[in-house]
Design a protein around this motif. Structure first.
Motif, PDB file in Angstrom:
ATOM      1  N   LEU A 168       0.843  -1.191   0.000  1.00 14.46           N
ATOM      2  CA  LEU A 168       0.000   0.000   0.000  1.00 14.46           C
ATOM      3  C   LEU A 168       0.881   1.244   0.000  1.00 14.46           C
ATOM      4  O   LEU A 168       1.886   1.296   0.706  1.00 14.46           O
ATOM      5  CB  LEU A 168      -0.860   0.040   1.265  1.00 14.46           C
ATOM      6  N   ALA A 169       0.502   2.237  -0.760  1.00 15.12           N
ATOM      7  CA  ALA A 169       1.133   3.552  -0.674  1.00 15.12           C
ATOM      8  C   ALA A 169       0.012   4.558  -0.458  1.00 15.12           C
ATOM      9  O   ALA A 169      -0.635   5.007  -1.411  1.00 15.12           O
ATOM     10  CB  ALA A 169       1.923   3.871  -1.947  1.00 15.12           C
ATOM     11  N   LEU A 170      -0.254   4.885   0.800  1.00 13.29           N
ATOM     12  CA  LEU A 170      -1.353   5.791   1.122  1.00 13.29           C
ATOM     13  C   LEU A 170      -0.928   7.237   0.928  1.00 13.29           C
ATOM     14  O   LEU A 170       0.158   7.644   1.366  1.00 13.29           O
ATOM     15  CB  LEU A 170      -1.812   5.578   2.565  1.00 13.29           C
ATOM     16  N   GLY A 171      -1.781   8.002   0.293  1.00 12.77           N
ATOM     17  CA  GLY A 171      -1.516   9.416   0.103  1.00 12.77           C
ATOM     18  C   GLY A 171      -2.274  10.256   1.110  1.00 12.77           C
ATOM     19  O   GLY A 171      -3.315   9.850   1.628  1.00 12.77           O
ATOM     20  N   ALA A 172      -1.755  11.455   1.364  1.00  8.80           N
ATOM     21  CA  ALA A 172      -2.428  12.395   2.259  1.00  8.80           C
ATOM     22  C   ALA A 172      -3.248  13.414   1.485  1.00  8.80           C
ATOM     23  O   ALA A 172      -3.938  14.231   2.089  1.00  8.80           O
ATOM     24  CB  ALA A 172      -1.391  13.116   3.128  1.00  8.80           C
ATOM     25  N   LEU A 173      -3.188  13.352   0.156  1.00 14.33           N
ATOM     26  CA  LEU A 173      -3.930  14.302  -0.675  1.00 14.33           C
ATOM     27  C   LEU A 173      -5.132  13.602  -1.321  1.00 14.33           C
ATOM     28  O   LEU A 173      -5.961  13.060  -0.621  1.00 14.33           O
ATOM     29  CB  LEU A 173      -2.987  14.912  -1.714  1.00 14.33           C
ATOM     30  N   ASP A 174      -5.211  13.589  -2.639  1.00 13.26           N
ATOM     31  CA  ASP A 174      -6.409  13.068  -3.310  1.00 13.26           C
ATOM     32  C   ASP A 174      -6.408  11.556  -3.509  1.00 13.26           C
ATOM     33  O   ASP A 174      -7.470  10.932  -3.522  1.00 13.26           O
ATOM     34  CB  ASP A 174      -6.575  13.741  -4.681  1.00 13.26           C
ATOM     35  N   ASN A 175      -5.230  10.959  -3.690  1.00 13.76           N
ATOM     36  CA  ASN A 175      -5.169   9.564  -4.125  1.00 13.76           C
ATOM     37  C   ASN A 175      -4.305   8.702  -3.217  1.00 13.76           C
ATOM     38  O   ASN A 175      -3.409   9.196  -2.507  1.00 13.76           O
ATOM     39  CB  ASN A 175      -4.611   9.481  -5.556  1.00 13.76           C
TER      40      ASN A 175
END
Length: 646
Positions: free
Chosen positions: A266-273
C-alpha cells in the motif's frame, strides 16, 4: 469480514474431563456442565474470562469425592492442574480438564521430540549427546516445549494460573501462590538463558542490557514517571477522549472492492489519491473521509517501461513504493532476482501524472555500485513537499541520504544519462556488525533504526555517524519500526510481540528531551509489550508472525497518534494508544515482568493480509476519533472507520 474484539481467554467454567471417567457422579457432572456450555453458546460471542477458580467452585458445589493433592501423591514435585482449550473461537469454545493432577519440570536438553526419558523429571537434566542445549518446559506426558517467547506465556497472578501455546492452548493452575511464583521466576530465568546464552544472573543481565537499561530486566525498578507524565499531558490535550468514550468505540466496514490482483503493498496518500502496488502494475484509488475506493488510472508493468528487456536493472515486482514531490512521483524499489533477499541495486522513478517511468536510478558510492534494503522519506511529512529531491536509504551496515540532484544541487540531465547515479549526500558506512533491518523518520527528520539483534538506535537529524541512544534488544530481531511525529514514542515489530518505547528523559538541567537529541542516562523507562493472548496466537497459525506495526498517521505538531495497528496472518490487530500508555490499565494488573497489553480489536479477513494502515489524520471525520483503517489482501482492499457504537 467484520471486526471482532480481542478474545481474552474464555471463562474456565466447564468441569468436563478431557479423558473419559467411569465414575457415575463424574459423568452426571460432565453432562450438567455440558448443558451449561450450550446455554452460553447462544450468546453472540464468548464472554471475557473471569477465573479458572469457577471450575473448582462448581466441582465443590457438586460435592464430588475428589482426593486432595496430598492424599493422591504426597511426593509429587511441582504439582499443577492442567486444562486444554477446545472449540477455537466458536460459540461452543471452552476449557476442559486435561489432567486434574500432574507436574511440570524444566529440563535442559538438545531434543524436544522423540520419546520420553524416564528420568527427565529432574530439573537441570543434561542430555548426553552434546551439542547445543536449551531449556524445555515439560508438563506430564502431554507437553514438551522449548522455552521461548513463541509459546506466548500469559500470567494471571490473582488466579495462580498461566496460559500458553504448545500445539494447542493450555492453562496450568497452581495449588498455592508460592508454587505459582516459583514457576514464573524459573520460567523467566530459562527464557533469559535460552535467548542470550547466559545464565540468568544480575551480572549477566547488566552484560546484556547495560547498567543504564537494567530496568528492562527488572521492570519493578524502572522509572515509569515519563509514562505517567505522557498520560497526564494527553488527557489534558484538546480532543482527547474520556475513558467511557474510548470503551464505546467500534470498527465499521465502509468499503470493500476487488483489486486488479496481486496486491504487494500500500502507498497511502495524504492528498487526493492512494496507490495499490501489485504484480502487474499500480492501481490509483481515491481518498475519501470513510476510506479509499473507486478505480482510477492503472499503470501497467508488463510490457511497459518498468521491465525493459535491455534495462540494467531487470527487477521483480516492487516491494517498496515511496511517494515524493507532493505525491506526484513515486520511487519503486524491487529486490534483486534470484537473491532471496530484499536488497536492490537501484530504483525506478514513476511520474504518477503521466503514468510513465521517467528514469532508473542506481545506488553508487565512490564509484562502486552498492545495495540498499529499504528507503524512507526524509521526515513524516516529506512526501507532501513539492520540491523534495532527497530520501533516506538503509542497508545492512549503511545509513544514508540520497539526492536526485547532482553534487552541485542541479537537476541531472536524465535524457542523456544511461542510468543516472544518485548522489550520496550524507551518511555512514559502518565497518560491520550493525545488521540494520528497518528504519523510520520523525517529523523533524530524526531517524530510528531497528536491527537483527533487537537493538533500536536513535540518530539525530544532523548526524548518522553515531547513535544518540541505543536501546538494547529483548532477544528477537526487529523486523519493522515506526515512530510518532514528535519522536516521543517508538514501536518495534518482532515475530511474536510489539515493543513500545518511550524516548523521553530529563537531562541534568531538568529539561525534558527525547533520546534523539541527547543521551538518556540511567533514568530510562521500561518498555511495554503488545501481544496476542495465547488463544488468538494459536488461531493466527504457527507460521504467522507480527508484521509492519505502525502508529496512526499525523504530520502536524501538537497532534497525537491515537491507535496502533499490526498484521498477523489474516488478522489486523488494533490497539488504543492511550490505553496502552495507561499504567493503571486492567491488563497490567497481577502481571510479572514487562507490562504486556492484551486489549485490542481484531479484523479477520478471508485471506492473508498484505498490509494494514491508517489514512492521514485529515480524513478523520467529526464523529470518529481516528482516520479510516485500510486493510489490503492480495485480491481486495477494505476500509474501516472507528466510530461510537449506537
Amino acid at each position: 469480514m467484520g471486526a471482532n474484539h480481542s478474545r481474552e481467554d474464555l471463562e474456565l467454567s466447564d468441569s468436563e474431563e478431557y479423558e473419559e471417567e467411569t465414575d457415575q457422579e463424574r459423568d452426571e457432572a460432565e453432562e450438567e456442565d455440558f448443558h451449561d456450555a450450550k446455554d452460553k453458546s447462544s450468546e453472540r460471542r464468548p464472554k471475557t474470562p473471569s477465573s479458572i477458580d469457577d471450575v473448582e467452585a462448581k466441582l465443590k458445589a457438586l460435592k464430588l469425592k475428589y482426593p486432595t493433592t496430598s492424599t493422591q501423591n504426597p511426593n509429587l514435585k511441582n504439582p499443577v492442574k492442567l486444562y486444554l482449550h477446545i472449540g477455537g473461537n466458536t460459540p461452543i469454545a471452552k476449557w476442559v480438564v486435561s489432567d486434574k493432577l500432574t507436574s511440570y519440570s524444566f529440563i535442559k536438553t538438545s531434543r524436544i521430540e522423540g520419546g520420553e526419558d524416564g528420568d527427565d523429571e529432574d530439573e537441570d537434566e543434561e542430555e548426553e549427546d552434546g551439542g547445543d542445549c536449551w531449556w524445555v518446559l515439560k508438563v506430564g506426558s502431554k507437553i514438551k516445549v522449548r522455552v521461548t517467547s513463541e509459546i506466548q506465556l500469559k500470567t494471571f497472578g490473582d488466579q495462580r494460573r498461566v496460559d500458553f501455546v504448545s500445539k494447542g492452548v493450555w492453562a496450568m493452575k497452581f495449588f498455592s501462590n508460592e508454587d505459582y511464583k516459583v514457576f514464573v521466576a524459573k520460567f523467566q530465568d530459562c527464557l533469559f538463558e535460552n535467548t542470550y546464552g547466559f545464565e540468568s544472573t544480575e551480572q549477566n543481565k547488566v552484560k546484556v542490557y547495560g547498567k543504564d537499561f537494567i530496568g528492562w530486566a527488572n521492570p519493578q525498578a524502572a522509572d515509569d514517571s515519563m509514562w505517567e507524565d505522557a498520560e497526564d499531558s494527553l488527557l489534558k490535550s484538546p480532543g482527547s477522549e474520556t475513558p467511557a468514550a474510548r470503551a464505546s468505540q467500534d470498527l465499521r466496514e465502509e468499503f470493500e472492492e476487488a483489486s486488479n490482483g496481486g496486491i504487494q503493498s500500500l502507498a497511502l496518500g495524504a492528498l487526493d489519491n492512494s496507490f495499490l502496488v501489485g504484480d502487474s502494475g499500480i492501481q490509483v484509488v481515491k481518498n475519501f473521509a470513510h476510506g479509499i475506493h473507486g478505480k482510477g488510472v492503472f499503470v501497467n508493468f508488463n510490457g511497459g517501461d518498468y521491465k525493459k528487456s535491455g534495462s540494467s536493472m531487470v527487477h521483480s515486482t516492487p516491494k517498496k513504493a515511496l511517494l515524493m514531490r507532493a505525491e506526484t512521483n513515486m520511487l519503486l524499489m524491487s529486490p534483486m532476482r534470484d537473491v532471496g533477499k530484499p536488497h536492490s541495486t537501484g530504483l525506478h522513478q514513476l511520474d504518477i501524472e503521466t503514468g510513465k517511468i521517467v528514469t532508473e536510478w542506481r545506488f553508487e558510492k565512490d564509484g562502486t555500485d552498492i545495495t540498499m534494503r529499504d528507503i524512507a522519506n526524509d521526515s513524516k511529512g516529506a512526501q507532501l513537499d513539492p520540491s523534495g529531491s532527497t530520501f533516506l536509504g538503509l542497508d545492512d551496515n549503511r545509513l544514508c541520504r540520497w539526492d536526485m540532484r547532482d553534487r552541485k544541487g542541479m537537476v541531472q540531465d536524465i535524457a542523456n544519462a544511461s542510468t543516472p547515479v544518485l548522489n550520496w549526500t550524507q551518511g555512514h558506512q559502518f565497518s560491520r556488525g550493525t545488521n540494520f533491518q528497518c528504519f523510520a523518520s520523525t517529523g523533524d527528520g530524526s531517524i530510528v533504526v531497528g536491527s537483527i539483534d533487537g537493538k533500536i538506535r536513535l540518530y539525530s537529524s544532523s548526524s548518522m555517524r553515531q547513535a544518540k541512544t541505543a536501546f538494547p534488544g529483548l532477544g528477537s530481531p526487529v523486523t519493522h519500526v515506526d515512530v510518532t511525529f514528535d519522536g516521543k514514542w517508538i514501536l518495534g515489530t518482532t515475530d511474536t510481540y510489539l515493543i513500545l518505547i518511550c524516548t523521553l528523559f530529563t537531562d541534568k538541567d531538568g529539561k525534558t528531551k527525547t533520546g534523539f537529541g541527547g543521551r538518556m542516562g540511567n533514568r530510562i523507562s521500561a518498555p511495554r509489550l503488545l501481544k496476542l493472548n495465547p488463544l488468538d496466537s494459536h488461531l493466527a497459525g504457527v507460521n504467522n508472525k507480527f508484521r509492519n506495526a505502525q502508529f496512526s498517521w499525523v504530520t502536524e505538531n501538537g497532534k497525537q497518534e491515537r491507535h496502533l495497528v499490526a498484521t498477523v496472518g489474516k488478522f489486523s490487530v488494533i490497539w488504543n494508544f492511550q490505553q496502552v500508555k495507561n499504567g493503571s490499565h486492567e491488563c497490567y494488573r497481577n502481571q510479572e515482568g514487562l507490562k504486556s497489553c492484551y486489549c485490542y480489536k481484531i479484523v479477520l479477513k478471508d485471506d492473508s493480509i498484505v498490509d494494514s494502515r491508517f489514512m492521514h489524520d485529515k480524513f478523520a471525520v467529526t464523529d470518529s476519533p481516528e482516520a479510516p483503517l485500510v486493510i489490503a489482501t492480495p485480491m481486495k482492499v477494505s476500509s474501516f472507520s472507528i466510530s461510537s457504537r449506537r
